[in-house]
Enzyme design. Sequence first.
Site, PDB file in Angstrom:
ATOM      1  N   GLU A 120       0.817  -1.216   0.000  1.00 54.83           N
ATOM      2  CA  GLU A 120       0.000   0.000   0.000  1.00 54.83           C
ATOM      3  C   GLU A 120       0.854   1.271   0.000  1.00 54.83           C
ATOM      4  OE1 GLU A 120      -3.691  -0.336   2.579  1.00 54.83           O
ATOM      5  OE2 GLU A 120      -2.484  -1.959   3.398  1.00 54.83           O
ATOM      6  N   SER A 160      -6.677  -2.242   1.703  1.00 55.00           N
ATOM      7  CA  SER A 160      -7.021  -1.595   0.426  1.00 55.00           C
ATOM      8  C   SER A 160      -7.580  -2.564  -0.602  1.00 55.00           C
ATOM      9  CB  SER A 160      -5.798  -0.872  -0.153  1.00 55.00           C
ATOM     10  OG  SER A 160      -5.397   0.184   0.680  1.00 55.00           O
ATOM     11  N   TYR A 207      -9.645   4.314  -4.785  1.00 54.89           N
ATOM     12  CA  TYR A 207      -8.659   5.385  -4.842  1.00 54.89           C
ATOM     13  C   TYR A 207      -8.568   6.146  -6.160  1.00 54.89           C
ATOM     14  CZ  TYR A 207      -7.105   3.057  -0.606  1.00 54.89           C
ATOM     15  OH  TYR A 207      -7.065   2.497   0.652  1.00 54.89           O
ATOM     16  N   ARG A 261     -10.943   2.831  11.801  1.00 56.43           N
ATOM     17  CA  ARG A 261     -12.138   2.770  10.956  1.00 56.43           C
ATOM     18  C   ARG A 261     -12.561   1.319  10.832  1.00 56.43           C
ATOM     19  NH1 ARG A 261     -10.601   3.062   5.842  1.00 56.43           N
ATOM     20  NH2 ARG A 261     -11.618   1.097   5.366  1.00 56.43           N
ATOM     21  N   ASP A 290     -15.109  -1.598   9.208  1.00 60.97           N
ATOM     22  CA  ASP A 290     -15.950  -1.926   8.064  1.00 60.97           C
ATOM     23  C   ASP A 290     -16.991  -2.957   8.474  1.00 60.97           C
ATOM     24  OD1 ASP A 290     -14.324  -0.241   6.568  1.00 60.97           O
ATOM     25  OD2 ASP A 290     -13.000  -1.870   5.944  1.00 60.97           O
ATOM     26  N   GLU A 306     -13.585  -5.930   9.457  1.00 62.00           N
ATOM     27  CA  GLU A 306     -12.202  -5.680   9.858  1.00 62.00           C
ATOM     28  C   GLU A 306     -12.081  -4.264  10.388  1.00 62.00           C
ATOM     29  OE1 GLU A 306      -9.583  -4.635   6.176  1.00 62.00           O
ATOM     30  OE2 GLU A 306     -10.983  -6.201   5.529  1.00 62.00           O
ATOM     31  N   ASN A 308      -9.253  -0.869  10.550  1.00 60.54           N
ATOM     32  CA  ASN A 308      -8.028  -0.222  10.083  1.00 60.54           C
ATOM     33  C   ASN A 308      -7.551   0.709  11.187  1.00 60.54           C
ATOM     34  OD1 ASN A 308      -7.933  -0.817   6.930  1.00 60.54           O
ATOM     35  ND2 ASN A 308     -10.055  -0.459   7.506  1.00 60.54           N
ATOM     36  N   GLY A 320      -6.731   5.518   5.727  1.00 63.88           N
ATOM     37  CA  GLY A 320      -6.301   6.407   4.662  1.00 63.88           C
ATOM     38  C   GLY A 320      -6.683   7.854   4.926  1.00 63.88           C
TER      39      GLY A 320
END
Length: 325
Positions: free
Chosen positions: A21, A153, A223, A262, A264, A278, A280, A284
């Site tokens: 990433e 990602s 992205y 964050r 999901d 999951e 993060n 990002g």
Amino acid sequence: MLQQSVQFGKVAVLMGGKSAEREVSLMSGQGVLAALRARGVDAHAFDPAEQPMDELKRQGFALCFIALHGRYGEDGTVQGALELLGIPYTGAGVMTSSMAIDKVMTKRVWLAEGLPTPRYALLHRGQFTREDVRTIPDDLGLPLIVKPVREGSSLGVTKVMGYSQMQDAVAAAAALDADILCEQFIAGDEVTCPVLGEGASARALPVIHIVAPEGNYDFQNKYYTDVTEYRVPCDLPPGEEAAIQALVLKAYRVLGCRGWGRLDVMIDAATRQPYLLEINTSPGMTSHSLVPMAAKAAGIDYETLCLQLLAGASLDYAPAPQACA
């Protein structure tokens, strides 16, 4: 604000790194760097792939904003190095970072705490047969998701529609990680919810409903395109957003997160049951990123968000205050 910024001292924005990433991290880092400088912070770019970590100490950095994603940045390795150097950093500590990047370890903790997450099977590279792979849909059903355990990602992720796709899907994930997660597919709404803070003071930001083309929220659509729709304030039925915020807060806290994260979530279309996918712990911060989007909906602009995160930089093992003589 400038006076507060000066008190931070010299700040390194860690970006780039060695993970798959890297390019996304460079975009995140440049955004954070510009935001901090705009608020008067003495901030500088630092790429751990190009300089050894001990240069941070030699160059006199007082704090680090971690804008690294994936391995060697979000997995506890950089956090451990900063602990040894004694330089406070943003985001989760060593143990939480190393645990949260591992999707299976995260699931095990959530399941132990009674939190809902899709059923799964774990494969280890070189330790399974073609028959082992072929029969996984017998248990998890179809479609199902195959992905590397420690990538982000959406790298190496495949939605498997039939038995004939299983071998290629596992091979794609195994090319990126020695551990492969095969996961029950939850058909329904895809949402994400950022969290800021630590412990009892942590708070969930607004939930974002992600509507991707044909449900394909992959690396490209995350992205590099503008075709994915992000609904914030979200359009969920009354009460669902609050329930999801309560769920992600508990999931965040049981992992021992701090600073930010964050989570999901998939919501089953038939039952409206949310399932944690999951977390993060170094999300990002690009122009397409979701934490700044949710923060904006909560009245926090990008620059203020970056400054707040930097203000929360800390160490797992902070030196004890010296007693007065």
